[in-house]
Design an enzyme around this catalytic site. Structure first.
Site, PDB file in Angstrom:
ATOM      1  N   ASP A 162       0.832  -1.197   0.000  1.00  0.00           N
ATOM      2  CA  ASP A 162       0.000   0.000   0.000  1.00  0.00           C
ATOM      3  C   ASP A 162       0.878   1.263   0.000  1.00  0.00           C
ATOM      4  O   ASP A 162       1.834   1.357   0.782  1.00  0.00           O
ATOM      5  CB  ASP A 162      -0.881  -0.024   1.264  1.00  0.00           C
ATOM      6  CG  ASP A 162      -1.984   1.007   1.244  1.00  0.00           C
ATOM      7  OD1 ASP A 162      -2.874   0.900   0.390  1.00  0.00           O
ATOM      8  OD2 ASP A 162      -1.955   1.921   2.096  1.00  0.00           O
ATOM      9  N   GLU A 192       1.792  -0.386  -4.881  1.00  0.00           N
ATOM     10  CA  GLU A 192       0.850   0.673  -5.262  1.00  0.00           C
ATOM     11  C   GLU A 192       1.645   1.973  -5.227  1.00  0.00           C
ATOM     12  O   GLU A 192       1.860   2.548  -4.164  1.00  0.00           O
ATOM     13  CB  GLU A 192      -0.328   0.750  -4.287  1.00  0.00           C
ATOM     14  CG  GLU A 192      -1.358   1.785  -4.736  1.00  0.00           C
ATOM     15  CD  GLU A 192      -2.217   2.332  -3.606  1.00  0.00           C
ATOM     16  OE1 GLU A 192      -3.356   2.716  -3.859  1.00  0.00           O
ATOM     17  OE2 GLU A 192      -1.743   2.378  -2.456  1.00  0.00           O
TER      18      GLU A 192
HETATM   19  O1  TEU Z   1      -4.784   4.139  -1.653  1.00  0.00           O
HETATM   20  C1  TEU Z   1      -3.960   5.234  -1.915  1.00  0.00           C
HETATM   21  C2  TEU Z   1      -4.609   6.499  -2.384  1.00  0.00           C
HETATM   22  O2  TEU Z   1      -4.110   7.550  -2.085  1.00  0.00           O
HETATM   23  C3  TEU Z   1      -5.791   6.567  -3.262  1.00  0.00           C
HETATM   24  O3  TEU Z   1      -6.036   5.479  -4.047  1.00  0.00           O
HETATM   25  C4  TEU Z   1      -6.995   6.990  -2.497  1.00  0.00           C
HETATM   26  O4  TEU Z   1      -7.682   5.870  -2.004  1.00  0.00           O
HETATM   27  C5  TEU Z   1      -7.948   7.771  -3.357  1.00  0.00           C
HETATM   28  O5  TEU Z   1      -7.242   8.810  -3.933  1.00  0.00           O
HETATM   29  C6  TEU Z   1      -9.072   8.366  -2.540  1.00  0.00           C
HETATM   30  O6  TEU Z   1      -9.944   9.058  -3.350  1.00  0.00           O
HETATM   31  C7  TEU Z   1      -4.407   3.178  -0.732  1.00  0.00           C
HETATM   32  C8  TEU Z   1      -5.512   2.151  -0.583  1.00  0.00           C
HETATM   33  O7  TEU Z   1      -5.677   1.472  -1.779  1.00  0.00           O
HETATM   34  C9  TEU Z   1      -6.742   2.843  -0.093  1.00  0.00           C
HETATM   35  O8  TEU Z   1      -7.846   1.987  -0.033  1.00  0.00           O
HETATM   36  C10 TEU Z   1      -6.443   3.425   1.267  1.00  0.00           C
HETATM   37  O9  TEU Z   1      -7.529   4.188   1.699  1.00  0.00           O
HETATM   38  C11 TEU Z   1      -5.192   4.287   1.253  1.00  0.00           C
HETATM   39  O10 TEU Z   1      -4.109   3.721   0.536  1.00  0.00           O
HETATM   40  C12 TEU Z   1      -4.692   4.479   2.661  1.00  0.00           C
HETATM   41  O11 TEU Z   1      -4.176   3.276   3.147  1.00  0.00           O
END
Ligand code: TEU
Length: 575
Positions: A218, A299
């Site tokens: 993540d 990610e």
């Molecule tokens: O996501 C990272 C992130 O910054 C974006 O995908 C964010 O969820 C989006 O811009 C919101 O509109 C990761 C995870 O995939 C996500 O589900 C989590 O909320 C986030 O990190 C925090 O751990």
């Protein structure tokens, strides 16, 4: 280096399995509820493993699952705020259930990836509880604490969090601010602290010893920040990234995101993509390499594709894979998709292996994103063919294979903090997280109780039971496609090359080539019939699969006719 023997629960074999695998993302609370509490669980997943792969073409045939987090969590960010990295949240089951899940998956040759959320913990994690208890607590430095600025005790710098608002929260008890890149209930770990690294690597070894096959990391681009915590410059000082998807190729929403400077009008040069993060990821790679046949997928978010590509290191010393999110942000255009793939292919170091997804738990489902003029379903099929035949590992998001659509939920039903805060400007991410649709029963066969989120739209046709025996269904298209790819080394390992000559501008065509064998993929992005001339690349082609299930058995093709929105996979006959 000593490589550990495969643990009891591990799946032996090919260290490069992840380059040939079809991945499937499960959002555990929405996949299958076995005890009627409305909340998906591990037993539910075990019960549905045969659907994913029972070793026959009657199943989907996927090779690996990435699980969104199922660790204990107060759910401020639905599992992405972890309160204990080495336990199972009781709502999902027990550690014994987890061990059985690994065993049952491995018995079906399905590998398992866990979600490692290590930029931040939950504020309820014991590490943070200790850290915030006093300024001289041994874990104080595990998080990022700073004094306020000036007499007014302003936040230490101007950084904003990714869910909008300041990245600093004042903690009354010890009179300092702490940093959080997301919610205030998700404090950021201090990755410069060696004990933190060791603690995280201990978590990694804990799960590898239990037999997991790898991790999705993540927001791994956020791990290390500028040690001096310098202010980010305002957005209008932004320099054009060296390698970004041209504005004309991006969806309108992505352009708004970039032009409006989300989050909140600054260029995040000091809190993202710090060089030290690469050192951390290299250390992590060495931990993974202590075990046979493990993998990782990062990610990594950012506008500059050159920066994103750097996370592969030399190609074999940093991340195994790194999602290329530009693919999710392309507008509906053959050229946009082609340029997007070409850019990534050009930027990657030779050994690097791409990872592609069209949907996940954070974005509007692709079928709904591209539903202009009611074309969503046909486009979903075309995109599936593309996803499974590009060079790289495909990631399918649960329900994508049955065409599950984004749900439009009213505010009172929203759970995601992003949607609750920004509705109706931003409806948040719940619309992509609704229960898996197994049947057309009221709770979609997901639960005998009331699901934690309502069921999505068009349940009548978008469910597994309805599509199972229909040869024309999207589900059966996915099944045929996935099982076909397994038998074609050219699709698993072949080089990628775009085809432009003889291809209409609104079609996207490419070749995959491996030691004398060739596959061609032709995708018609338009609503009219099109013709593609394949003769310069080979005199005679055989149709292996069309998105139109009625079209089979054609051979001797050199000029391919495509119906509106049709996609075809062809194999060269006789070289
Ligand atoms: O996501 C990272 C992130 O910054 C974006 O995908 C964010 O969820 C989006 O811009 C919101 O509109 C990761 C995870 O995939 C996500 O589900 C989590 O909320 C986030 O990190 C925090 O751990």
């Amino acid at each position: 280096m000593i490589i550990k023997a495969a643990a009891g629960n591990s799946l032996p074999g090919d260290p490069d399995w992840w380059k040939k695998a079809v991945f499937y993302q499960i959002y555990p609370r929405s996949f299958m509820d076995s005890n009627g509490d409305g909340f998906g669980d591990l037993q539910g997943i075990i019960d549905r493993l045969d659907y994913l792969n029972d070793g026959t073409p009657a199943s989907l045939g996927i090779d690996a699952i990435w699980f969104s987090p199922f660790f204990p969590s107060p759910d401020r960010d639905f599992g992405y705020d972890v309160a204990d990295y080495c336990a199972i949240d009781p709502r999902y089951g027990t550690m014994a259930d987890f061990d059985r899940l690994v065993e049952e998956a491995h018995r079906r040759k399905i590998r398992i990836l866990l979600d490692l959320v290590m930029n931040h913990t939950s504020s309820e994690h014991p590490w943070f509880q200790e850290s915030r208890s006093s300024r001289n607590n041994p874990k104080r430095d595990w998080y990022i604490w700073r004094d306020g600025r000036g007499p007014g005790k302003r936040p230490p710098n101007n950084w904003r969090n990714n869910f909008f608002g300041p990245a600093w929260t004042w903690d009354e008890k010890t009179g300092q601010y702490y940093l959080h890149s997301f919610l205030k209930e998700q404090p950021d770990l201090n990755w410069y602290n060696q004990e933190v690294r060791e603690a995280v690597f201990a978590v990694v070894r804990f799960w590898l010893d239990r037999g997991v096959d790898g991790f999705r990391l993540d927001v791994a681009h956020l791990y290390c920040k500028d040690p001096e915590l310098r202010n980010n410059p305002p957005y209008w000082r932004r320099r054009k990234p060296a390698e970004s998807l041209p504005a004309g190729d991006r969806t309108l929403i992505m352009n708004l995101f970039y032009y409006l400077g989300a989050p909140e009008f600054q260029v995040k040069i000091y809190n993202e993509h710090h060089p030290e993060t690469h050192r951390v990821l290299k250390e992590l790679r060495r931990v993974l390499d202590e075990y046979p046949a493990k993998t990782s997928v990062g990610e990594i978010l950012g506008e500059d594709a050159g920066v994103l590509a750097s996370y592969y290191g030399t190609g074999s010393d940093e991340l195994h894979m790194n999602f290329y999110f530009d693919l999710m942000h392309c507008r509906w255009s053959a050229g946009a998709f082609r340029r997007c793939i070409e850019r990534w292919e050009r930027l990657l170091p030779p050994e690097a292996w791409p990872a592609y997804a069209l949907s996940n738990h954070d974005v509007v489902r692709a079928i709904s994103r591209y539903d202009q003029g009611g074309e969503g379903e046909r486009r979903a099929r075309l995109l599936a063919l593309m996803l499974l035949t590009l060079r790289g590992s495909p990631f399918i998001y649960y329900g994508e294979e049955i065409g599950m659509k984004e749900a439009r939920l009213p505010k009172r039903l929203l759970k995601d903090p992003v949607g609750r805060k920004w509705y109706p400007l931003h409806r948040g991410r719940d619309g992509a997280r609704t229960p898996m649709q197994w049947s057309d029963s009221p709770a979609a066969g997901f639960s005998s109780g009331t699901p934690w989120l309502p069921v999505g739209p068009e349940i009548g046709k978008r469910n597994v039971a309805a599509q199972d025996s229909d040869p024309a269904s999207l589900l059966n298209f996915y099944r045929r496609l996935i099982w076909l790819c397994k038998d074609l080394p050219v699709l698993q390992q072949g080089a990628y090359r775009s085809l432009v000559a003889g291809v209409p501008a609104d079609c996207y065509c490419y070749l995959r080539e491996l030691a004398g064998s060739k596959a061609a993929v032709a995708l018609n992005f338009s609503r009219a019939p099109r013709t593609v001339d394949l003769s310069p690349e080979g005199r005679s082609w055989r149709l292996a699969l069309s998105t139109d299930y009625r079209r089979t058995g054609e051979s001797g093709i050199s000029t391919l006719k495509l119906g509106p929105g049709e996609g075809c996979l062809l194999l060269e006959v006789g070289g």
